[in-house]
Design a protein around this motif. Structure first.
Motif, PDB file in Angstrom:
ATOM      1  N   VAL A  17       0.783  -1.305   0.004  1.00 20.29           N
ATOM      2  CA  VAL A  17      -0.133   0.108  -0.065  1.00 20.29           C
ATOM      3  C   VAL A  17       0.892   1.143  -0.116  1.00 20.29           C
ATOM      4  O   VAL A  17       0.759   2.111  -0.528  1.00 20.29           O
ATOM      5  N   VAL A  28      -3.991   6.419  -8.232  1.00 19.17           N
ATOM      6  CA  VAL A  28      -4.042   5.891  -6.538  1.00 19.17           C
ATOM      7  C   VAL A  28      -4.238   7.157  -5.552  1.00 19.17           C
ATOM      8  O   VAL A  28      -3.578   7.584  -5.322  1.00 19.17           O
ATOM      9  N   ARG A  32      -9.773   5.445  -3.457  1.00 17.71           N
ATOM     10  CA  ARG A  32      -9.789   4.351  -4.148  1.00 17.71           C
ATOM     11  C   ARG A  32      -9.108   3.038  -3.365  1.00 17.71           C
ATOM     12  O   ARG A  32      -9.390   2.037  -3.286  1.00 17.71           O
ATOM     13  N   MET A  33      -8.070   3.816  -2.638  1.00 10.60           N
ATOM     14  CA  MET A  33      -7.093   2.715  -1.810  1.00 10.60           C
ATOM     15  C   MET A  33      -8.222   2.152  -0.594  1.00 10.60           C
ATOM     16  O   MET A  33      -8.140   0.917  -0.337  1.00 10.60           O
ATOM     17  N   HIS A  34      -8.815   2.973   0.076  1.00 13.16           N
ATOM     18  CA  HIS A  34      -9.930   2.629   1.137  1.00 13.16           C
ATOM     19  C   HIS A  34     -10.773   1.755   0.476  1.00 13.16           C
ATOM     20  O   HIS A  34     -11.395   0.465   1.074  1.00 13.16           O
ATOM     21  N   PHE A  35     -11.356   1.867  -0.804  1.00  8.59           N
ATOM     22  CA  PHE A  35     -12.503   1.222  -1.424  1.00  8.59           C
ATOM     23  C   PHE A  35     -11.885  -0.150  -1.746  1.00  8.59           C
ATOM     24  O   PHE A  35     -12.505  -1.273  -1.270  1.00  8.59           O
ATOM     25  N   ILE A  36     -10.437  -0.208  -2.149  1.00  6.97           N
ATOM     26  CA  ILE A  36     -10.011  -1.511  -2.418  1.00  6.97           C
ATOM     27  C   ILE A  36      -9.760  -2.520  -1.272  1.00  6.97           C
ATOM     28  O   ILE A  36     -10.250  -3.675  -1.115  1.00  6.97           O
ATOM     29  N   THR A  37      -9.116  -1.826  -0.250  1.00  2.49           N
ATOM     30  CA  THR A  37      -8.853  -2.562   0.979  1.00  2.49           C
ATOM     31  C   THR A  37     -10.151  -3.119   2.034  1.00  2.49           C
ATOM     32  O   THR A  37     -10.309  -4.457   2.252  1.00  2.49           O
ATOM     33  N   SER A  39     -12.992  -3.392   0.313  1.00  2.00           N
ATOM     34  CA  SER A  39     -13.786  -4.196  -0.428  1.00  2.00           C
ATOM     35  C   SER A  39     -13.048  -5.728  -0.349  1.00  2.00           C
ATOM     36  O   SER A  39     -13.920  -6.715  -0.424  1.00  2.00           O
ATOM     37  N   PHE A  40     -12.092  -6.017  -0.389  1.00  2.00           N
ATOM     38  CA  PHE A  40     -11.113  -7.051  -0.213  1.00  2.00           C
ATOM     39  C   PHE A  40     -11.659  -7.717   1.191  1.00  2.00           C
ATOM     40  O   PHE A  40     -11.859  -8.998   1.245  1.00  2.00           O
ATOM     41  N   CYS A  43     -14.854  -8.952   0.765  1.00  2.00           N
ATOM     42  CA  CYS A  43     -14.844 -10.323  -0.060  1.00  2.00           C
ATOM     43  C   CYS A  43     -14.535 -11.722   0.864  1.00  2.00           C
ATOM     44  O   CYS A  43     -15.235 -12.643   0.866  1.00  2.00           O
ATOM     45  N   THR A  74      -4.751  -7.385   5.767  1.00  2.00           N
ATOM     46  CA  THR A  74      -5.253  -6.155   5.173  1.00  2.00           C
ATOM     47  C   THR A  74      -5.839  -4.903   6.170  1.00  2.00           C
ATOM     48  O   THR A  74      -5.715  -3.843   5.876  1.00  2.00           O
TER      49      THR A  74
END
Length: 181
Positions: A17, A28, A32-37, A39-40, A43, A74
């Motif tokens: 990160v 980046v 967007r980083m918050h959304f990715i982490t 969301s991961f 999931c 994460t």
């Protein structure tokens, strides 16, 4: 073994990160980083819920462990992201209060998070479903209400401070009694 793997994953994810944030440029951003982490993590929680709900625990025991460790690894960088966004979003006067608020909320999550798994809601894996829904709410609320802070100037004053000064000047004018000659 789990502690060693989770520590290693936290280090790797945190370094990844940091590298993406530094070298990612305009692609980046903080949101967007918050959304990715998140969301991961979401999931991973939905995956574990699926395994428990359909009673596949014996067949996919290693998947449960892997998804749990990945979500844990994460989560460490997520707290750092939130502290960084807080530092960039608030002026100096309330930055420490905002950081303290995030720390208190994080500690409350540490206290109440395990309690989610102690309650049974009538179906297997309900604790993981609750955590996944909380992640979903976090992503939606964060993206609606939190502005992008990367490469933005740090705020220097409290919001609304200019209006207060203007109102004071107007009040002084109203309170001043003109002298009659």
């Amino acid at each position: 073994m789990n502690a060693a793997v989770s520590g290693f994953l936290r280090y790797i994810v945190g370094a990844l990160v940091a590298v993406l944030d530094h070298f990612g440029g305009e692609h980046v951003r903080r949101k967007r980083m918050h959304f990715i982490t998140v969301s991961f993590i979401m999931c991973c929680m939905f995956g574990i819920f699926y395994i428990y709900f359909y009673d596949l625990v014996i067949e996919y025991n290693s998947w449960i462990r892997a998804l749990t460790l990945l979500a844990f690894g994460t989560t460490g960088c997520l707290f750092l992201q939130l502290l960084l966004i807080t530092a960039e979003m608030f002026p100096t006067g309330i930055r420490n209060i905002a950081s303290a608020h995030i720390n208190v909320c994080g500690r409350l999550g540490n206290v109440f998070g395990p309690m989610v798994f102690s309650y049974k809601f009538g179906f297997a894996g309900s604790g993981y479903l609750i955590l996944a829904v909380i992640c979903l709410l976090d992503v939606v609320i964060f993206h609606i209400f939190i502005p992008e802070t990367k490469n933005q100037p740090l705020p220097q004053e409290m919001p609304g401070k200019k209006r207060k000064n203007q109102n004071r000047e107007q009040q002084k004018e109203l309170m001043t009694i003109p002298e009659e000659p």
